[in-house]
Design an enzyme around this catalytic site. Structure first.
Site, PDB file in Angstrom:
ATOM      1  N   ASN A   1      61.491  52.280  53.029  1.00 16.64           N
ATOM      2  CA  ASN A   1      60.929  53.425  52.786  1.00 16.64           C
ATOM      3  C   ASN A   1      60.655  53.969  54.539  1.00 16.64           C
ATOM      4  O   ASN A   1      60.878  53.407  55.191  1.00 16.64           O
ATOM      5  CB  ASN A   1      59.633  53.692  52.101  1.00 16.64           C
ATOM      6  CG  ASN A   1      58.607  52.993  52.367  1.00 16.64           C
ATOM      7  OD1 ASN A   1      57.994  52.917  53.611  1.00 16.64           O
ATOM      8  ND2 ASN A   1      58.433  51.687  51.649  1.00 16.64           N
TER       9      ASN A   1
ATOM     10  N   PRO B   1      55.399  41.984  43.212  1.00 15.72           N
ATOM     11  CA  PRO B   1      53.950  41.860  42.871  1.00 15.72           C
ATOM     12  C   PRO B   1      53.231  42.969  43.314  1.00 15.72           C
ATOM     13  O   PRO B   1      53.541  43.676  44.393  1.00 15.72           O
ATOM     14  CB  PRO B   1      53.378  40.510  43.523  1.00 15.72           C
ATOM     15  CG  PRO B   1      54.639  40.208  44.305  1.00 15.72           C
ATOM     16  CD  PRO B   1      55.839  40.871  44.001  1.00 15.72           C
TER      17      PRO B   1
ATOM     18  N   ILE C   1      50.335  43.733  45.420  1.00 13.44           N
ATOM     19  CA  ILE C   1      49.456  43.058  46.305  1.00 13.44           C
ATOM     20  C   ILE C   1      48.044  43.344  46.187  1.00 13.44           C
ATOM     21  O   ILE C   1      47.052  42.430  45.899  1.00 13.44           O
ATOM     22  CB  ILE C   1      50.160  43.073  47.640  1.00 13.44           C
ATOM     23  CG1 ILE C   1      51.556  42.808  47.927  1.00 13.44           C
ATOM     24  CG2 ILE C   1      49.321  42.431  48.830  1.00 13.44           C
ATOM     25  CD1 ILE C   1      52.147  43.316  49.273  1.00 13.44           C
TER      26      ILE C   1
ATOM     27  N   LYS D   1      44.047  55.257  39.737  1.00 15.90           N
ATOM     28  CA  LYS D   1      44.879  54.002  40.583  1.00 15.90           C
ATOM     29  C   LYS D   1      43.602  52.964  40.937  1.00 15.90           C
ATOM     30  O   LYS D   1      43.546  52.044  40.850  1.00 15.90           O
ATOM     31  CB  LYS D   1      45.598  54.287  41.767  1.00 15.90           C
ATOM     32  CG  LYS D   1      46.502  53.543  41.990  1.00 15.90           C
ATOM     33  CD  LYS D   1      47.636  54.415  42.909  1.00 15.90           C
ATOM     34  CE  LYS D   1      48.487  55.308  42.515  1.00 15.90           C
ATOM     35  NZ  LYS D   1      49.362  55.975  43.428  1.00 15.90           N
TER      36      LYS D   1
HETATM   37  O1  C5P Z   1      50.897  52.236  42.833  1.00 16.47           O
HETATM   38  P1  C5P Z   1      51.108  52.687  44.363  1.00 16.47           P
HETATM   39  O2  C5P Z   1      52.270  52.091  45.042  1.00 16.47           O
HETATM   40  O3  C5P Z   1      50.934  54.319  44.345  1.00 16.47           O
HETATM   41  O4  C5P Z   1      49.520  52.305  44.944  1.00 16.47           O
HETATM   42  C1  C5P Z   1      49.520  52.314  46.331  1.00 16.47           C
HETATM   43  C2  C5P Z   1      48.423  51.645  46.688  1.00 16.47           C
HETATM   44  O5  C5P Z   1      48.794  50.113  46.512  1.00 16.47           O
HETATM   45  C3  C5P Z   1      48.501  51.122  48.402  1.00 16.47           C
HETATM   46  O6  C5P Z   1      47.210  50.680  48.681  1.00 16.47           O
HETATM   47  C4  C5P Z   1      49.708  49.987  48.489  1.00 16.47           C
HETATM   48  O7  C5P Z   1      49.437  49.401  49.750  1.00 16.47           O
HETATM   49  C5  C5P Z   1      49.212  49.216  47.343  1.00 16.47           C
HETATM   50  N1  C5P Z   1      50.441  48.467  46.838  1.00 16.47           N
HETATM   51  C6  C5P Z   1      50.322  47.022  47.086  1.00 16.47           C
HETATM   52  N2  C5P Z   1      51.466  46.353  46.442  1.00 16.47           N
HETATM   53  C7  C5P Z   1      52.362  47.052  45.764  1.00 16.47           C
HETATM   54  C8  C5P Z   1      52.280  48.389  45.589  1.00 16.47           C
HETATM   55  C9  C5P Z   1      51.288  49.103  46.146  1.00 16.47           C
HETATM   56  O8  C5P Z   1      49.429  46.340  47.351  1.00 16.47           O
HETATM   57  N3  C5P Z   1      53.659  46.214  45.466  1.00 16.47           N
END
Ligand code: C5P
Length: 400
Positions: A210, A306, A308, A338
């Site tokens: 991205n 996963p 994170i 969220k």
């Molecule tokens: O669910 P979404 O991707 O919108 O959530 C964004 C938040 O979750 C950000 O803080 C991003 O760094 C974290 N995130 C993560 N692992 C993922 C997807 C998102 O830590 N696989």
């Protein structure tokens, strides 16, 4: 390394005999690694020429509020945003009065009004003007608004008087400027930050990724370091140079970022997930480069990565966990959802439908959301936003 390394400083020079010392301030700030842009008032130019200041700072000197060329390049709003700190040295009694009354009819006044950066003034004036009640009341007003005051010193003055009102020496001003970046708010804390994009390989030469530049996460790492934290930056591939004095772990895939994050939890007080992690990865990365076949379409099966930040928030003991939420609609609603779903302590909600902020830009605006409240941070540089974010986190930690 100096806390002034890579700092962007606007040096405002107002009219006073001490203006000649500003040239030395430029040199000393640069010696400590700062970049300096000089803004002079009309009166200052009677004491020292813009050309001298330009030659020393290596940047054009800004003098006029309404300069069409400057407005297209570095106008007052750009300068206000560019600055990490504004130092006005010397600050005349007249300038102090103007700043206290919020005047914006010259460039320096307009920058001071528009900026989110801290402002420091180094007063320089005759002792009678210094002791005058108007000056003292103006200074009190400025102090109440958070303007920092460097000096003045006492001693013999250009006019022959002896007393308070001499500008501090350039070396002292630069020392005090350096202290502005060492807040100590996160002293002793270990802060782990994820940043940048992840890359999910399709084959040895292709990947899914991205547009994340990593700028926000790197700015947060720098701000946390400035606030006294020990910082680990777990970063996907970016073009950025990591801040000095920050421990860096380079990763490529979401899985690697996940493993590195879990491994860091042994020693982690605050976890800040600013990375744009790929939600899915190809089920299998081909061992050899995928060949173009005769078929018109191609299907790649993706499996979920996963989450994170959710895994970190579910750990025991749990660090203070901060997530980011980039949304194009229903910003606050989605972000609050969220916050709960991922078990976060704080979420930074970004409206990415506004292309002047967010992913690849220098600026950002956000709303900080936590269980009991929210706070809007209007558009400002990512560095300033990062400082405001770390300040907010420190406040929440202190209140625990
Ligand atoms: O669910 P979404 O991707 O919108 O959530 C964004 C938040 O979750 C950000 O803080 C991003 O760094 C974290 N995130 C993560 N692992 C993922 C997807 C998102 O830590 N696989």
């Amino acid at each position: 390394m100096s806390s002034l390394t890579n700092k962007q400083i606007v040096l405002g020079v107002t009219g006073g005999i001490a203006a000649y010392k500003s040239a030395e301030i430029i040199r000393r700030l640069q010696d400590r690694g700062a970049t300096v842009r000089v803004v002079m008032t009309r009166a200052a130019q009677e004491f020292i020429t813009p050309l001298t200041m330009q030659a020393l700072s290596g940047n054009p000197v800004h003098v006029d509020l309404l300069d069409t060329e400057a407005e297209m390049g570095m106008g007052h709003i750009e300068l206000a945003r560019w600055a990490d700190l504004i130092i006005v040295a010397p600050a005349s009694a007249n300038f102090i009065a103007r700043l206290a009354s919020g005047r914006s009819d010259d460039l320096l006044g307009a920058i001071c009004l528009a900026t989110q950066a801290p402002i420091a003034i180094a007063p320089a004036m005759n002792q009678g003007m210094w002791h005058n009640q108007s000056t003292q009341e103006n200074l009190t007003t400025l102090q109440e608004r958070g303007v920092v005051q460097f000096g003045p010193a006492a001693g013999s003055q250009a006019c022959g008087d002896v007393g308070l009102g001499r500008m501090l020496e350039p070396g002292e001003i630069v020392e005090l400027a350096a202290k502005q970046f060492q807040s100590g708010l996160l002293a002793g804390k270990r802060v782990v930050i994820t940043a940048g994009p992840t890359r999910e390989p399709l084959d040895p030469v292709r990947y899914l990724s991205n547009h994340s530049s990593g700028k926000m996460g790197y700015a947060v790492a720098e701000a946390a370091m400035e606030a006294g934290a020990r910082v680990l930056l777990i970063t996907g591939p970016t073009n950025l140079r990591p801040p000095e004095r920050v421990e860096v772990k380079q990763v490529t895939t979401a899985e690697e970022m996940y493993q590195a994050s879990l491994a860091a939890l042994d020693d982690c007080d605050v976890f800040i997930a600013s990375a744009a992690v790929a939600d899915y990865r190809p089920r299998q990365a081909a061992e050899q480069k995928l060949k173009k076949g005769t078929q018109e379409t191609m299907t790649i099966e993706l499996v979920k990565n996963p989450d994170i930040v959710s895994a970190v928030a579910a750990a025991s003991p749990k660090p203070f966990t901060v997530g980011f939420s980039a949304e194009t609609e229903k910003l606050l609603e989605h972000a609050r959802d969220k916050l709960q779903r991922k078990g976060l302590d704080l979420i930074v909600a970004n409206d990415v439908s506004d292309t002047s902020i967010g992913f690849n830009s220098e600026d950002n605006a956000a709303t900080l959301i936590w269980a009991e409240g929210e706070s809007a941070l209007t558009k400002r540089s990512k560095r300033q936003l990062a400082r405001d974010l770390t300040g907010h986190i420190a406040g929440m930690l202190a209140g625990r």
